[in-house]
Design a protein around this motif. Structure first.
Motif, mmCIF file in Angstrom:
data_model
loop_
_atom_site.group_PDB
_atom_site.id
_atom_site.type_symbol
_atom_site.label_atom_id
_atom_site.label_comp_id
_atom_site.label_asym_id
_atom_site.label_seq_id
_atom_site.Cartn_x
_atom_site.Cartn_y
_atom_site.Cartn_z
ATOM 1 N N PRO A 66 5.237 7.649 -29.555
ATOM 2 C CA PRO A 66 6.245 7.097 -29.947
ATOM 3 C C PRO A 66 7.061 8.251 -30.398
ATOM 4 C CG PRO A 66 4.094 6.726 -31.552
ATOM 5 C CD PRO A 66 3.772 7.668 -30.684
ATOM 6 N N PRO A 67 8.541 7.990 -30.321
ATOM 7 C CA PRO A 67 9.469 9.407 -29.971
ATOM 8 C C PRO A 67 9.652 9.068 -31.863
ATOM 9 C CG PRO A 67 10.361 7.163 -29.012
ATOM 10 C CD PRO A 67 8.949 6.623 -29.157
ATOM 11 N N PRO A 68 10.287 10.406 -32.033
ATOM 12 C CA PRO A 68 10.369 10.590 -33.314
ATOM 13 C C PRO A 68 12.067 10.262 -34.128
ATOM 14 C CG PRO A 68 11.642 12.035 -32.156
ATOM 15 C CD PRO A 68 10.975 11.802 -30.914
ATOM 16 N N SER A 69 12.855 10.145 -33.361
ATOM 17 C CA SER A 69 14.213 8.685 -33.986
ATOM 18 C C SER A 69 13.498 7.891 -34.115
ATOM 19 C CB SER A 69 15.051 9.225 -33.830
ATOM 20 O OG SER A 69 14.856 9.076 -32.621
ATOM 21 N N SER A 70 13.471 6.917 -32.492
ATOM 22 C CA SER A 70 13.585 5.246 -32.591
ATOM 23 C C SER A 70 11.781 4.597 -31.755
ATOM 24 C CB SER A 70 14.275 5.187 -32.203
ATOM 25 O OG SER A 70 13.922 3.111 -32.434
ATOM 26 N N THR A 71 11.592 3.296 -31.971
ATOM 27 C CA THR A 71 10.763 3.130 -31.382
ATOM 28 C C THR A 71 10.994 1.808 -30.241
ATOM 29 O OG1 THR A 71 9.954 1.153 -32.619
ATOM 30 C CG2 THR A 71 9.709 4.289 -33.289
ATOM 31 N N VAL A 72 12.722 1.943 -29.793
ATOM 32 C CA VAL A 72 12.754 1.137 -29.101
ATOM 33 C C VAL A 72 13.982 1.871 -27.857
ATOM 34 C CG1 VAL A 72 13.979 -0.821 -28.943
ATOM 35 C CG2 VAL A 72 13.347 -1.018 -30.824
ATOM 36 N N LEU A 73 13.507 1.954 -27.128
ATOM 37 C CA LEU A 73 14.503 2.286 -25.961
ATOM 38 C C LEU A 73 15.673 1.932 -26.034
ATOM 39 C CD1 LEU A 73 11.478 3.216 -22.797
ATOM 40 C CD2 LEU A 73 12.812 4.699 -24.841
ATOM 41 N N ALA A 74 16.700 2.633 -25.686
ATOM 42 C CA ALA A 74 18.281 2.517 -25.073
ATOM 43 C C ALA A 74 18.252 0.974 -24.115
ATOM 44 C CB ALA A 74 18.724 2.698 -24.249
ATOM 45 N N PRO A 75 17.029 0.248 -23.569
ATOM 46 C CA PRO A 75 17.646 -0.969 -22.669
ATOM 47 C C PRO A 75 17.531 -1.856 -23.495
ATOM 48 C CG PRO A 75 16.365 0.544 -21.288
ATOM 49 C CD PRO A 75 16.811 0.856 -22.256
ATOM 50 N N GLY A 76 16.457 -1.793 -25.063
ATOM 51 C CA GLY A 76 15.725 -2.663 -25.722
ATOM 52 C C GLY A 76 14.650 -3.127 -25.818
ATOM 53 N N TYR A 77 13.958 -2.288 -25.237
ATOM 54 C CA TYR A 77 12.143 -2.729 -24.711
ATOM 55 C C TYR A 77 11.393 -1.504 -25.160
ATOM 56 C CZ TYR A 77 13.767 -5.450 -21.247
ATOM 57 O OH TYR A 77 13.667 -7.034 -19.847
ATOM 58 N N PRO A 78 10.235 -1.490 -26.374
ATOM 59 C CA PRO A 78 9.500 -0.697 -26.832
ATOM 60 C C PRO A 78 9.386 0.223 -25.935
ATOM 61 C CG PRO A 78 8.444 -3.125 -27.085
ATOM 62 C CD PRO A 78 9.779 -3.222 -26.364
ATOM 63 N N TYR A 79 9.388 1.480 -26.651
ATOM 64 C CA TYR A 79 8.861 2.747 -25.769
ATOM 65 C C TYR A 79 7.501 2.664 -25.547
ATOM 66 C CZ TYR A 79 5.826 3.792 -29.185
ATOM 67 O OH TYR A 79 4.091 4.294 -29.928
ATOM 68 N N TYR A 80 6.998 2.319 -25.450
ATOM 69 C CA TYR A 80 4.769 1.831 -24.927
ATOM 70 C C TYR A 80 4.844 1.094 -23.869
ATOM 71 C CZ TYR A 80 4.842 -2.038 -27.843
ATOM 72 O OH TYR A 80 5.130 -3.628 -29.098
ATOM 73 N N LEU A 81 6.639 -0.152 -23.648
ATOM 74 C CA LEU A 81 5.885 -1.332 -22.467
ATOM 75 C C LEU A 81 5.468 -1.118 -21.368
ATOM 76 C CD1 LEU A 81 5.979 -3.955 -22.816
ATOM 77 C CD2 LEU A 81 8.489 -4.639 -22.361
ATOM 78 N N VAL A 82 6.722 0.451 -20.194
ATOM 79 C CA VAL A 82 6.366 1.075 -19.258
ATOM 80 C C VAL A 82 5.125 0.699 -18.754
ATOM 81 C CG1 VAL A 82 7.036 2.066 -17.687
ATOM 82 C CG2 VAL A 82 8.755 0.927 -18.807
ATOM 83 N N PRO A 83 4.367 1.936 -19.845
ATOM 84 C CA PRO A 83 2.567 2.845 -19.261
ATOM 85 C C PRO A 83 2.034 1.584 -19.861
ATOM 86 C CG PRO A 83 3.891 3.471 -21.799
ATOM 87 C CD PRO A 83 5.152 2.951 -20.918
ATOM 88 N N LEU A 84 2.512 0.582 -20.804
ATOM 89 C CA LEU A 84 1.259 -0.411 -20.776
ATOM 90 C C LEU A 84 0.842 -1.242 -20.040
ATOM 91 C CD1 LEU A 84 -0.726 -2.003 -22.673
ATOM 92 C CD2 LEU A 84 1.273 -3.172 -23.558
ATOM 93 N N VAL A 85 2.323 -1.822 -19.366
ATOM 94 C CA VAL A 85 2.140 -2.724 -18.008
ATOM 95 C C VAL A 85 2.385 -1.961 -16.670
ATOM 96 C CG1 VAL A 85 3.698 -3.913 -16.888
ATOM 97 C CG2 VAL A 85 4.924 -4.407 -19.656
ATOM 98 N N GLY A 86 2.324 -0.787 -16.861
ATOM 99 C CA GLY A 86 1.920 0.320 -15.981
ATOM 100 C C GLY A 86 0.385 -0.796 -15.530
#
Length: 483
Positions: free
Chosen positions: A442-462
């Motif tokens: 998790p990023p230290p400041s936020s758990t949501v990336l700029a486009p609006g997706y959770p930070y973990y979605l790309v590695p999870l779906v990948g």
């Protein structure tokens, strides 16, 4: 000694093999064209903003080159022992033999589902519209141009394969010329009074008041490793490489070593021509700022997009060329429905493999709605490949520990063998473990990336994309004809 059915069996589709006519220049161009895309023109701003130090940024770019060279070493050992098109397909099958074909199906899902050219095609469309004067290129106009260039490239490779190879060689030289132009501009910037010049190199390794956390460093290194992606491209077409032992041994280290030197020199040029504050805030247009500062407004906003457009075209040519050969190899091995069709050769080219690549890339171009959904798919392109590299690196370490490589000469090929040092193999494995693990933190400041997706979605779906190979294996295993 146990016989590997995938290797020892008769290659019934040998009639589909293309001649070995790719030399050092063509193999190097395949690597150059895939490695040198838009990364070096866009990511240096992010790297500096993350580290807060020009000197640390430069060190990370050097580390990216070192990690890529470890990859070349690992893939040289596998590639020279098994000089066949298909790349990791053969390497993974050599190591992970049981359950039979499971690892092949996992690799297949990665190559088929995310081995598209859509990102570079869309970038081509956006830069073309921008170069023609459109300040805010339409999403669908960009996509239509992207679909057109994808179609033209696949048709070129299918019906005029020699022209496609020659154009790729030319664009590889053009890419190097663009980077040399930037480097020359950086040298000129040192003598321009209105540019920062040597001032940016004072306190070179000091933090400039932002970034610098461990997480920031990891994000920066992650983006740099992705910017070097493509060093493995020649391994996908080894069946068409003349004298693989000599050609790959020269082309791989040459391309990666030269790219590393060029990347470092280009970053130094940026530092000489752009004030630090502008570097940190420029985002993806850092190269545009450089050309504007050094060569003037017209060149920076008109000529630069055309140069990057040519760079994108080189990427599309290289990716489609290699991907089609992998698709063909998967067909030869009976892992695709209607395998004889996908394994076929037309006019000396894997036209059916190109068609499969075109279908997947076209779907990814057309299907997603405008906005972050498309960006999510593009971000997904590189991640699963890092898991494949982890499996390849761990596999070579396993073979070394069990002294299995001594059997390669008798079982696989009589080519000149290359031995990758164990330390290099461990560094390669560690760097790719870093790439697959960091995106889950998790990023230290936020758990949501700029486009609006959770930070973990790309590695999870990948990761889940690779696991789709498991149900595919259950469906396919009863259809495999054993020798």
């Amino acid at each position: 000694m146990e016989t590997d059915p995938l290797v020892a069996r008769d290659d019934a589709s040998s009639k589909h093999h293309q001649p070995r006519n790719l030399g050092v220049l063509s193999a190097s161009s395949l690597i150059f064209n895939k490695m040198i895309g838009t990364g070096v023109f866009s990511t240096p701003s992010l790297i500096y903003a993350s580290t807060g130090s020009l000197g640390i940024s430069l060190i990370l770019w050097i580390l990216g080159g070192i990690f890529s060279l470890t990859g070349i070493s690992v893939y040289l050992e596998f590639g020279l022992a098994i000089p066949k098109s298909g790349g990791e397909y053969h390497y993974l099958q050599r190591v992970y033999r049981k359950p039979q074909f499971l690892i092949s199906c996992i690799f297949l899902t990665q190559m088929i589902l995310v081995g598209f050219s859509s990102g570079n095609c869309l970038a081509f469309g956006q830069y073309l519209l921008f170069a023609l004067g459109s300040q805010e290129p339409s999403d669908w106009n960009s996509r239509l141009i992207a679909l057109a260039v994808l179609t033209l490239v696949c048709l070129l490779h299918a019906f005029k394969p020699a022209w496609g190879t020659r154009l790729g060689d030319i664009l590889g030289v053009v890419k190097i010329g663009v980077l040399v132009l930037i480097i020359a501009g950086g040298i000129a910037a040192l003598r321009m009074k209105d540019l920062p010049g040597l001032q940016n190199f004072e306190h070179f390794f000091a933090n400039d008041g932002f970034g610098g956390s461990l997480y920031d460093y990891s994000v920066a290194l992650l983006n740099i490793i992705y910017s070097y992606k493509g060093w493995e491209n020649a391994n996908y077409v080894l069946s068409e490489v003349h004298n693989p032992s000599r050609t790959l041994s020269i082309a791989g280290p040459l391309a990666v070593g030269a790219t590393t030197i060029l990347y470092v020199a280009v970053n130094l040029a940026y530092f000489a021509a752009i004030p630090k504050a502008d570097i940190a805030s420029s985002g993806v247009i850092v190269a545009g700022l450089f050309f504007r500062n050094v060569f003037g407004l017209t060149f920076g906003q008109r000529i630069l997009p055309m140069l990057i457009l040519l760079s994108n075209l080189g990427n599309i040519l290289a990716v489609s060329f290699a991907q089609a050969r992998v698709n063909q190899e998967l067909g030869r091995e009976g892992l695709l429905p209607y395998s004889d069709f996908w394994a076929s050769t037309t006019n000396g080219s894997p036209a059916a493999g190109l068609l499969l690549h075109w279908i997947v890339s076209a779907i990814v171009l057309i299907a997603p709605p405008p906005g972050p959904a498309y960006q999510f798919i593009i971000d997904l392109y590189a991640y699963p490949g890092a898991w494949i590299n982890v499996l390849v690196g761990a596999g070579l370490i396993y073979l070394h520990l069990h002294s299995v490589v001594e059997q390669w000469g008798a079982q696989y090929t009589d080519s000149v063998h290359f031995h990758s040092h164990d330390i290099i193999n461990f560094v390669f494995l560690a760097s790719n473990l870093f790439v697959v693990i960091v995106p889950f933190i998790p990023p230290p400041s936020s758990t949501v990336l700029a486009p609006g997706y959770p930070y973990y979605l790309v590695p999870l779906v990948g990761s889940l994309t690779l696991l789709l190979g498991v149900p595919y294996w259950f469906w396919l295993k009863s259809r495999i004809v054993h020798p």
